[in-house]
Scaffold this active site. Structure first.
Site, PDB file in Angstrom:
ATOM      1  N   ARG A 166       0.832  -1.220   0.000  1.00 47.11           N
ATOM      2  CA  ARG A 166       0.000   0.000   0.000  1.00 47.11           C
ATOM      3  C   ARG A 166       0.863   1.265   0.000  1.00 47.11           C
ATOM      4  O   ARG A 166       0.538   2.250   0.654  1.00 47.11           O
ATOM      5  CB  ARG A 166      -0.949   0.027   1.204  1.00 47.11           C
ATOM      6  CG  ARG A 166      -1.909  -1.131   1.275  1.00 47.11           C
ATOM      7  CD  ARG A 166      -2.872  -1.199   0.076  1.00 47.11           C
ATOM      8  NE  ARG A 166      -3.729  -2.366   0.192  1.00 47.11           N
ATOM      9  CZ  ARG A 166      -3.406  -3.575  -0.281  1.00 47.11           C
ATOM     10  NH1 ARG A 166      -2.264  -3.754  -0.912  1.00 47.11           N
ATOM     11  NH2 ARG A 166      -4.213  -4.595  -0.141  1.00 47.11           N
ATOM     12  N   SER A 239     -11.313  -0.176   3.091  1.00 45.03           N
ATOM     13  CA  SER A 239     -10.467  -0.561   4.227  1.00 45.03           C
ATOM     14  C   SER A 239      -9.758   0.672   4.780  1.00 45.03           C
ATOM     15  O   SER A 239      -9.012   1.327   4.065  1.00 45.03           O
ATOM     16  CB  SER A 239      -9.439  -1.604   3.793  1.00 45.03           C
ATOM     17  OG  SER A 239     -10.085  -2.777   3.360  1.00 45.03           O
ATOM     18  N   GLU A 335      -5.066   3.946   6.129  1.00 42.97           N
ATOM     19  CA  GLU A 335      -4.845   3.950   4.680  1.00 42.97           C
ATOM     20  C   GLU A 335      -5.171   5.293   4.034  1.00 42.97           C
ATOM     21  O   GLU A 335      -4.417   5.765   3.191  1.00 42.97           O
ATOM     22  CB  GLU A 335      -5.661   2.836   4.009  1.00 42.97           C
ATOM     23  CG  GLU A 335      -5.001   1.479   4.064  1.00 42.97           C
ATOM     24  CD  GLU A 335      -5.504   0.542   2.984  1.00 42.97           C
ATOM     25  OE1 GLU A 335      -5.775   1.016   1.858  1.00 42.97           O
ATOM     26  OE2 GLU A 335      -5.617  -0.663   3.261  1.00 42.97           O
TER      27      GLU A 335
END
Length: 339
Positions: A166, A239, A335
């Protein structure tokens, strides 16, 4: 100037959390020239520039005192095709899931595991988006970015992007590089990734023994639709926390008191833990305070029930982080990008 710059624009339609904040200035870029116009406008008026795509990886906590530029460029092109390997280029403003569906309609595999991920093509490399065992880096063939400091175009290959979980160079240097278009190396012959049990199980339930890439995409879409709320109905950014990677000793220690711990061994000897499992074990699943909450079916997803502010959602996220750190000695990383 062809770029339409507007003042005091609500960003509620442009962030998937549906948070109500305003941009001091707002514009949508439909071409490279309009991107350059936005940069010139900011330089002339000494304004910061915030570039957004689908707004699905943002948590906006205050009005934005900048020019917010939404990438609205469109276009998909086949660059090369040797009968097996096909290189496809897409403009940054293309919406991700329809682009994935387009590749499948052309008989191309490689992106099927990334079906139904919100956002745009340009944002995909920034986060190195991934799902069900596949990440952008696995199908990446290059990208073109604009250097915001010099106005010059630069090509990036796989190594130069510094992809990680990520993460990428562009996430850390968002103030310098503006991604214009991305290239993907796809296949005419299916090379399916079916490592994740839920995907295999869904295909089995559907009676599919020899799945195609399109079959895998449909299975993943059905799984994601069951687990993740539609942002058009319930504000969310997918998420919210990364799955933490921890030393094997810590994972073993947690497993002693929590035998059901969900973890995946990594090549470097560490263990990637399921953040959603940790959050659920801590009792946060379905939690709601005013209009900020944790989704009732998926603990990784924070939701806006309608009137939550970005600050309320951020405070909830920080409470969860503190609780997980105290219970498990695990640090959860958010995130979405905070503004």
């Amino acid at each position: 100037m062809t770029l339409d710059i507007q003042a005091d624009v609500s960003l509620k339609p442009f962030n998937s959390f549906g948070v109500e904040v305003k941009a001091k200035w707002f514009a949508q870029a439909h071409s490279d020239d309009e991107v350059r116009e936005a940069l010139a406008y900011c330089a002339t008026h000494q304004l910061p520039l915030l570039v957004i795509g689908g707004g699905s990886n943002l948590l906006l906590t205050a009005d934005i005192q900048a020019l917010v530029l939404r990438m609205a460029t469109r276009g998909i092109r086949l660059l090369s095709d040797d009968g097996q390997r096909v290189v496809v280029e897409a403009e940054a403003g293309e919406t991700w899931h329809p682009f994935v569906q387009w590749t499948l309609e052309q008989g191309l595999s490689g992106l099927e595991n990334l079906s139904l991920i919100p956002g745009t093509v340009g944002a995909a490399p920034m986060q190195n988006i991934g799902a069900y065992g596949v990440e952008i880096k696995d199908v990446f063939a290059g990208l073109t970015a604009l250097d915001r400091q010099t106005g010059e175009l630069r090509e990036f290959d796989l190594a130069q992007c510094q992809f990680a979980y990520r993460d990428s160079l562009f996430k850390h240097q968002a103030g310098r590089w503006l991604i214009l278009r991305v290239r993907f190396a796809l296949n005419r012959v299916d090379h399916l990734h079916l490592e994740y049990g839920p995907v295999r199980q869904r295909l089995s339930e559907q009676g599919i023994e020899q799945p195609t890439a399109s079959d895998v995409s449909r299975a993943i879409c059905s799984i994601r639709s069951e687990k993740l709320p539609d942002p058009a109905v319930l504000g969310n950014a997918g998420s919210f926390f990364k799955n933490p990677v921890v030393p094997a000793a810590l994972a073993a220690q947690i497993k002693q008191s929590h035998p059901g711990l969900v973890g995946y061994p990594q090549a470097d000897g560490q263990v990637k833990l399921a953040a959603g499992w940790l959050i659920e074990q801590a009792g946060w699943k379905g939690f709601r305070e005013a209009d900020a909450g944790v989704h009732r079916l998926q603990s990784l997803v924070l939701v806006n029930y309608g009137g939550a502010s970005g600050l309320q959602l951020l405070e909830l996220a920080r409470r969860i982080q503190r609780d997980i750190a105290e219970r498990f000695s695990v640090e959860l990383e958010m995130e979405p990008n905070l503004y």
